[in-house]
Write an enzyme that holds these catalytic residues in place. Structure first.
Site, PDB file in Angstrom:
ATOM      1  N   ARG A 163       0.716  -1.307   0.105  1.00  0.00           N
ATOM      2  CA  ARG A 163       0.085   0.114   0.037  1.00  0.00           C
ATOM      3  C   ARG A 163       0.901   1.202  -0.049  1.00  0.00           C
ATOM      4  NH1 ARG A 163      -2.146  -3.700  -1.109  1.00  0.00           N
ATOM      5  NH2 ARG A 163      -4.122  -4.799  -0.238  1.00  0.00           N
ATOM      6  N   SER A 237     -11.659  -0.875   3.244  1.00  0.00           N
ATOM      7  CA  SER A 237     -10.449  -1.054   4.307  1.00  0.00           C
ATOM      8  C   SER A 237      -9.868   0.283   4.768  1.00  0.00           C
ATOM      9  CB  SER A 237      -9.405  -1.899   3.774  1.00  0.00           C
ATOM     10  OG  SER A 237     -10.144  -3.201   3.439  1.00  0.00           O
ATOM     11  N   GLU A 333      -4.953   3.156   6.556  1.00  0.00           N
ATOM     12  CA  GLU A 333      -4.740   2.972   5.153  1.00  0.00           C
ATOM     13  C   GLU A 333      -5.547   4.414   4.446  1.00  0.00           C
ATOM     14  OE1 GLU A 333      -6.157   0.051   1.356  1.00  0.00           O
ATOM     15  OE2 GLU A 333      -5.632  -0.698   3.201  1.00  0.00           O
TER      16      GLU A 333
END
Length: 338
Positions: A163, A237, A333
């Site tokens: 990520r 998420s 995130e």
């Protein structure tokens, strides 16, 4: 091209949070960026680059210029080693996946239904169900707001990680991605190693899956687990799955034998953040106007009238709970725009 004043961002973020941008501009072609540079807009304004708004949480109004990437178009070129798919930055990521599946191009079917745009995909190095963007990424074109020129970044230039990318780190806020190039396969070679995919294929009695089968199965899994942003505000998420060392992993397994994990490279393990959060009692919990999703504790939701600050404060409480019980610090995130 016109710079608008005092624009609501509620329809530009998947949380559906009301926030006002002091200034707002739509980018529909490369010349728009060159024009803004010539007017020295990038030097004068605090900037926020916005794609689909699927990975952002607005805690306050934005007292700068929001640059919304709205360039469209998907094309492909057949090569000896596969097919190169070019997608403009403003294309919805799932539309890119659907285009590839419809043409029989394999490699991103596991990334079906991920929210956001093509231009934002390399920034996060999006990933799901055993596949990451870096696995198929060839290059991207980006505009350098510091000197007003376009630059091409290949896969190695992007410093992809979990990520992560150079656009989220070293070059954050400097480059605007205008298009991406993906190198895909013309053969139906599918990745079904992720357990949930294999289970759903077996349930459907599919023994020789095609890329379309995998795309449909992944979509079905996501629909079952994750809420639709069009019906309930969310950003997918909210936290990253934490990566831990062997020593930390062994400590956790000795105390929590049912912990959910995945091997990650050499001498590391990826823990399921959703499992950690659920074990702290947060799954499906409502706190004021916000809460966590009933089917996936990793997803924070807006029940209709939540502010960005409420969602942020909930995330703080979740981080504290996981730290207290497991000694693991969760990392968001989602980008928090304060």
């Amino acid at each position: 091209m016109k710079i608008a004043q005092r624009v609501s961002l509620k329809d530009y973020n998947t949380f559906g949070i009301e926030a006002i941008a002091r200034q707002f501009v739509q980018i529909r072609q490369e010349q728009d960026l060159e024009e803004l540079f010539a007017q020295q807009v990038f030097e004068k304004e605090q900037l926020l680059f916005l794609g689909g708004g699927s990975n952002m949480l607005f805690v306050h109004d934005y007292e700068g210029l929001v640059v919304h990437m709205n360039m469209r178009g998907i094309t492909h070129e057949i090569k000896e080693d596969g097919v190169v798919v070019l997608a403009k930055a403003g294309e919805l990521w799932n539309d890119v996946v659907n285009y590839c599946v419809a043409h029989g191009f394999g490699g991103i079917e596991n990334l079906s239904l991920i929210p956001g745009t093509a231009g934002a995909a390399p920034v996060q190095n999006i990933g799901a169900y055993g596949v990451e963007l870096k696995d198929v990424f060839q290059s991207c074109k980006a505009f350098d707001i510091a000197n007003g020129i376009f630059t091409t970044f290949d896969k190695n230039d992007c410093a992809f990680g979990y990520r992560e990318s150079i656009f989220k780190g070293k070059y954050k806020g400097r480059y605007l991605i205008t298009e991406i190039n993906l190198l895909l396969s013309r053969q139906s070679e599918v990745n079904t190693r992720y357990g949930a995919i294999q289970e759903e294929l077996e349930r459907r009695r599919i023994t020789s899956p095609t890329i379309r089968d995998v795309a449909e199965v992944v979509s079905a899994i996501r629909v079952e687990k994750l809420p639709d942003p069009s019906t309930i505000g969310n950003a997918g998420s909210f936290f990253k799955n934490p990566i831990v060392s062997v020593d930390t992993f062994n400590r956790l397994v000795s105390n929590f034998v049912d912990i959910v994990y995945f091997p990650f490279g050499q001498n590391q393990f990826k823990l399921a953040a959703g499992w950690l959060i659920e074990k702290c009692g947060w799954k499906g919990k409502t706190v004021g106007n916000t809460g966590t999703w009933k089917n996936q504790a990793l997803v924070l939701v807006n029940h209709g009238n939540s502010t960005g600050l409420e969602i942020y404060e909930l995330s703080e409480k979740i981080i504290e709970s996981v730290q207290e019980r497991f000694g693991i610090t969760l990392e968001r995130e989602v980008n928090v725009i304060a």
